[in-house]
Design a protein around this motif. Structure first.
Motif, short mmCIF file in Angstrom:
data_model
loop_
_atom_site.label_atom_id
_atom_site.label_comp_id
_atom_site.label_asym_id
_atom_site.label_seq_id
_atom_site.Cartn_x
_atom_site.Cartn_y
_atom_site.Cartn_z
N LEU A 40 39.06 96.25 19.28
CA LEU A 40 37.78 96.94 19.21
C LEU A 40 36.63 96.12 19.78
O LEU A 40 35.56 96.68 20.04
N THR A 41 36.82 94.84 19.96
CA THR A 41 35.77 94.01 20.56
C THR A 41 35.79 94.09 22.08
O THR A 41 34.86 93.60 22.73
N THR A 42 36.80 94.70 22.66
CA THR A 42 36.87 94.87 24.11
C THR A 42 35.93 96.00 24.54
O THR A 42 35.52 96.83 23.72
N PRO A 43 35.58 96.06 25.83
CA PRO A 43 34.68 97.13 26.29
C PRO A 43 35.32 98.51 26.37
O PRO A 43 34.65 99.48 26.75
N VAL A 44 36.59 98.63 26.01
CA VAL A 44 37.27 99.92 26.04
C VAL A 44 36.71 100.81 24.93
O VAL A 44 36.62 100.39 23.78
N ARG A 45 36.33 102.04 25.27
CA ARG A 45 35.77 102.95 24.29
C ARG A 45 36.82 103.41 23.28
O ARG A 45 38.02 103.35 23.54
N SER A 46 36.34 103.89 22.14
CA SER A 46 37.25 104.31 21.07
C SER A 46 38.15 105.44 21.52
O SER A 46 39.36 105.44 21.25
N PHE A 47 37.56 106.45 22.19
CA PHE A 47 38.38 107.58 22.61
C PHE A 47 39.41 107.16 23.66
O PHE A 47 40.50 107.71 23.71
N SER A 48 39.07 106.18 24.49
CA SER A 48 40.04 105.67 25.48
C SER A 48 41.20 104.98 24.79
O SER A 48 42.34 105.07 25.24
N ILE A 49 40.91 104.29 23.68
CA ILE A 49 41.99 103.66 22.92
C ILE A 49 42.91 104.72 22.33
O ILE A 49 44.13 104.62 22.43
N ILE A 50 42.30 105.75 21.72
CA ILE A 50 43.10 106.83 21.13
C ILE A 50 43.91 107.54 22.21
O ILE A 50 45.12 107.80 22.03
#
Length: 299
Positions: free
Chosen positions: A98-108
């Motif tokens: 979660l500390t990476t610049p990847v957005r939450s929806f992109s992770i999901i």
């Protein structure tokens, strides 16, 4: 300069990890062995006396193997998706992600896409068995693409619930159980509600009540996430229907019957998108305090 990529970074990471895992080889081998046994039984049953062969048994391989494939996906997918975020939390790697610049929806979306890629590898691995029905001449390319579309739909629908509970629940086991219970409950409740309305429809003497039950049955069954798949298979392979006849049906009932597949797909995919959005919101909000507390501790 930042290097951009069209591939979701979470999907790329998980794809590399899964490609090196022996679990994939074991699962694919077990599925192929199961399909080989089913195909062998079908071929053994197709030969009659002398040189006579009953190709109807071989043509039925496609719905049988396709049903087995979907059943396997429905059993494996909740585990893969429900353990994706919960597994990261148990391994204590979620906060780092979660500390990476990847957005939450992109992770999901990346976690869901990773599970979908795995299930499609199962489909690709079993294509030689499914192709037997094409060689015999009972099916065409349209049926194959329709089957792939059904797999894609099942992946998104079940996977969305798995991702949601993976973000809500603290452990992988509870997330998996919650996913299975929720999907099974939705399917069973809507199906049983339709059966109750069918029984009530045939017991009523009122024409208006009969039409009301007809419309209600079509509506409830259209909202069932999987009933349209059985209806589609029944009409395609057996020219039959799971729904009652359109006797005394009104215009709304006829419309729901004609477009049941599209209505069900659009409605349930909308539900899946909502579940993914909720999972994305829960992923970031549920771990914001932990991340902030760690940053304050480091300072």
């Amino acid at each position: 300069m930042t290097k951009t990529t069209l591939i979701n970074p979470i999907l790329r990471k998980d794809a590399l990890v899964n490609a090196r895992s022996p679990k994939m080889i074991i699962v694919v081998t077990m599925i192929n062995c199961l399909f080989a046994i089913i195909a062998s039984v079908a071929f053994a049953m197709s030969f009659g006396s002398g040189y006579q062969a009953y190709y109807s048994y071989i043509v039925k391989l496609f719905p049988i193997l396709g049903g087995c494939e979907l059943a396997i996906i429905c059993m494996v997918l909740p585990v893969m998706t429900a353990t994706s975020i919960a597994g990261e939390r148990e391994r204590q790697t979620l906060e780092i992600m979660l500390t990476t610049p990847v957005r939450s929806f992109s992770i999901i979306a990346g976690k869901l896409a990773s599970a979908m890629v795995t299930t499609f590898m199962y489909v690709v691995a079993t294509l030689p068995f499914l192709a037997v029905s094409f060689v015999v001449g009972g099916l065409g390319w349209k049926s194959l693409f329709e089957f792939i579309g059904i797999v894609l739909y099942v992946d998104i629908y079940i996977g969305s619930f798995g991702m949601f509970y993976s973000c809500v629940r603290k452990t992988s086991v509870s997330a998996t159980i919650s996913t299975i219970i929720t999907v099974v409950a939705i399917v069973l409740i809507s199906y049983l509600a339709g059966r109750v309305m069918i029984s009530a429809m045939y017991m009523t003497a009122s024409v208006e009540a009969f039409k009301f039950y007809q419309a209600g049955i079509r509506t409830i069954y259209a909202l069932n996430p999987f009933l349209w798949i059985f209806e589609f298979a029944d009409q395609t392979f057996y020219a039959d229907s799971l729904l009652p006849s359109l006797e005394k049906a009104g215009g709304y009932t006829v419309f729901m019957s004609d477009y049941m597949t599209w209505i069900s797909v659009i409605f349930n995919l909308t539900v899946a998108v909502v579940m993914l959005k909720l999972a994305s919101a829960k992923l970031r909000s549920g771990n914001r305090r932990k991340i902030l507390s760690k940053k304050e501790f480091d300072l």
